[in-house]
Design a protein around this motif. Structure first.
Motif, PDB file in Angstrom:
ATOM      1  N   ILE A   1      12.079  -4.115  -4.471  1.00  0.00           N
ATOM      2  CA  ILE A   1      12.620  -2.421  -5.017  1.00  0.00           C
ATOM      3  C   ILE A   1      11.957  -1.554  -4.437  1.00  0.00           C
ATOM      4  O   ILE A   1      10.850  -1.186  -6.158  1.00  0.00           O
ATOM      5  N   GLY A   2      11.395  -0.179  -4.160  1.00  0.00           N
ATOM      6  CA  GLY A   2      11.308   1.306  -4.500  1.00  0.00           C
ATOM      7  C   GLY A   2       9.176   0.620  -3.565  1.00  0.00           C
ATOM      8  O   GLY A   2       8.603   2.150  -3.740  1.00  0.00           O
ATOM      9  N   LYS A   3       9.514  -0.054  -2.789  1.00  0.00           N
ATOM     10  CA  LYS A   3       8.019  -0.491  -2.702  1.00  0.00           C
ATOM     11  C   LYS A   3       7.966  -0.238  -1.406  1.00  0.00           C
ATOM     12  O   LYS A   3       8.906   0.244  -0.088  1.00  0.00           O
ATOM     13  N   ASP A   4       6.087   0.304  -0.542  1.00  0.00           N
ATOM     14  CA  ASP A   4       6.706   0.319   0.403  1.00  0.00           C
ATOM     15  C   ASP A   4       6.565  -0.577   1.812  1.00  0.00           C
ATOM     16  O   ASP A   4       5.757  -0.774   1.731  1.00  0.00           O
ATOM     17  N   LEU A   5       7.295  -0.853   2.218  1.00  0.00           N
ATOM     18  CA  LEU A   5       7.774  -1.933   2.973  1.00  0.00           C
ATOM     19  C   LEU A   5       7.250  -2.141   4.456  1.00  0.00           C
ATOM     20  O   LEU A   5       6.880  -3.023   5.026  1.00  0.00           O
ATOM     21  N   LYS A   6       6.771  -0.785   4.527  1.00  0.00           N
ATOM     22  CA  LYS A   6       5.530  -0.661   5.884  1.00  0.00           C
ATOM     23  C   LYS A   6       3.933  -1.882   5.425  1.00  0.00           C
ATOM     24  O   LYS A   6       3.107  -2.022   6.119  1.00  0.00           O
ATOM     25  N   GLY A   7       4.032  -1.952   4.163  1.00  0.00           N
ATOM     26  CA  GLY A   7       2.860  -2.813   3.536  1.00  0.00           C
ATOM     27  C   GLY A   7       3.099  -3.591   3.775  1.00  0.00           C
ATOM     28  O   GLY A   7       4.035  -4.369   4.281  1.00  0.00           O
TER      29      GLY A   7
END
Length: 490
Positions: A315-321
């Motif tokens: 949750i809240g993380k950069d999903l492109k990473g």
């Protein structure tokens, strides 16, 4: 004179006698240590049964809620819950059942005698039918930090760094979020707990005055408010920014902690520099369910959120990473629970020495349900980036476990996959033997597609490929495979 000496002697004698009779003060029972929510299982007449044990304080007393439930592939237990009183004696915690909340027909309560080691509770279960074993874990520090930062499907971050309101908002946007927006009493209480441990007098929120009225930076309605006494007052006509007070304003009679105040952009109020200044203000950043994603992925990510497929550790993380093995274990557990309708429980026989991370409980659940194994004799590699063939393998294990509750990694060969009619990839020779069928099963069902030029990119085979993340998946790609598995393979 003699009378005086006799009096002194008597006093000394009484003092010595008192010293002999004084019982050394006992250390207070370590009741604070046991507070928390534990997940695990216990054994009773019906067999292995899942349990969530919530230990809390109420009116100075430590109590617990014992919530038990069925594990479809393990027992035929019914669901129920009851209250317990908790006491501490000689290094052990005793849980005494008190009152049923939800009692299944024919069921009796149990009592517990447990020891606490780090965040693991284990010991004996005393039931009417005999004595059994109990095992449960509460979140480690890393996972508790994750839980403490999440409200609903948003993540929050307290930043104890002095900035103007404008600088704080720019910082938040740069990091994928925005200054926090509070739109309900529940969210207000959550933010209060977040800043209570902070070091600043005030914390910027995402409210600012626009054409005379306060608005939120994300466009949400400014309906709920929690203003301090006589606020907002727009002192000297320059107080256009919203903050929450961690401490009461000493210059304002009746001011209260955790109330809202309007302040200048630089938090500078003449004559009140000891309380209001850049050095005395921090800010709270709020992140949506994810802080970044590709446009093409957004529709399926919304579907993942609606189906509760996004674990709290993402949750809240950069999903492109890129996604790690620990994070993907959490994705796999959420997928299994969505596909099967069952709860997962942790494994007691933890074989990994390297999982004191936020994803620990997820890894132990995935291991217990035959979804993951390690990278070595006693390691899991939670921070390693997952390869595409590892991801395919874990997903197929989820599918097998849902369809065949008795499935184990050791019996994998007994559950073959249908890969008929799938054209072989140009890099077929790079696919590891253990992942071969899983890769083509995923491709056949449209879960994990090729990379172009008829390549699958199962794993990095050169240092250049590893540096470019050639065969590694992003978080959004991993979540999309979860959505497609739920849709195509349930």
């Amino acid at each position: 004179m003699k009378m005086m000496r006799r009096g002194v002697s008597l006093l000394l004698s009484l003092a010595l006698l008192g010293a002999l009779l004084v019982v050394p003060a006992q250390a207070a029972p370590p009741m604070e240590e046991i507070l928390g929510v534990y997940e695990g299982y216990y054994y009773a007449a019906q067999g292995q049964t899942g349990v969530t044990l919530s230990v809390y304080q109420e009116n100075g007393q430590v109590k617990a809620l014992f919530d038990f439930y069925n594990l479809p592939d393990r027992t035929n237990a019914k669901e129920g819950k009851f209250y317990m009183d908790v006491r501490y004696e000689n290094g052990e915690y005793f849980f005494d059942a008190t009152e049923w909340i939800e009692r299944p027909s024919g069921y009796n309560t149990v009592d517990l005698q447990l020891t606490l080691h780090d965040y693991i509770l284990s010991g004996k279960v005393y039931a009417h039918t005999g004595t059994y074993s109990f095992y449960a874990e509460k979140p480690n520090d890393a996972y508790e930090e994750v839980q403490d930062s999440i409200y609903g499907d948003h993540r929050y971050e307290r930043v104890d760094q002095g900035m103007t309101w404008s600088q704080a908002q720019e910082y938040a946007v740069t990091h994928g979020g925005y200054l926090a927006v509070i739109t309900s009493p529940g969210e207000q209480v959550f933010v209060e707990k977040l800043i209570a441990k902070g070091s600043k007098n005030q914390y910027w929120l995402g409210g600012h005055r626009d054409q005379g009225n306060f608005t939120w930076v994300n466009g949400e309605g400014f309906g709920y408010t929690n203003w301090d006494t006589d606020e907002p007052d727009n002192h000297r006509g320059v107080e256009d920014c919203l903050q929450i007070l961690r401490l009461p304003n000493p210059a304002l009679p009746g001011s209260q902690a955790m109330k809202w105040n309007d302040a200048p952009n630089d938090n500078s109020i003449k004559g009140e520099e000891d309380f209001f200044s850049l050095s005395h203000v921090g800010f709270v950043v709020e992140y949506d369910a994810w802080s970044g994603s590709s446009d093409w992925a957004t529709p399926e990510l919304k579907e993942a959120l609606e189906n509760d497929l996004i674990p709290d550790v993402l949750i809240g993380k950069d999903l492109k990473g890129q996604i790690t093995r620990g994070e993907f274990a959490a994705v796999a557990v959420k997928l299994y629970e969505a596909m099967s309708g069952n709860r997962t429980i942790i494994a007691m026989d933890n074989p990994f020495r390297d999982i004191d991370c936020a994803e620990r409980l997820y890894i132990l659940k995935a291991y217990n349900f035959a979804i993951v194994n390690g990278t070595g004799f006693d390691t899991y590699g939670p921070n390693d980036l997952i390869s595409r063939e590892q991801m395919a393998t874990m997903l197929t294990r989820v599918v097998k476990k849902v369809a065949h509750p008795n499935y184990t990694i050791e019996t994998d060969a007994n559950y073959p996959l249908d890969t008929s009619g799938v054209n072989r990839f140009a890099d077929d020779g790079d696919i590891s033997d253990y992942a071969y069928a899983a890769v083509y099963f995923m491709a056949k069902n449209g879960i994990i597609n090729g990379m172009g030029n008829n390549l699958f990119a199962p794993k990095n085979t050169t240092s250049a490929q590893a540096a470019a993340f050639y065969a590694n998946a992003t978080r959004e790609q991993a979540l999309l495979t979860s959505v497609r598995s739920l849709n195509n393979l349930k």
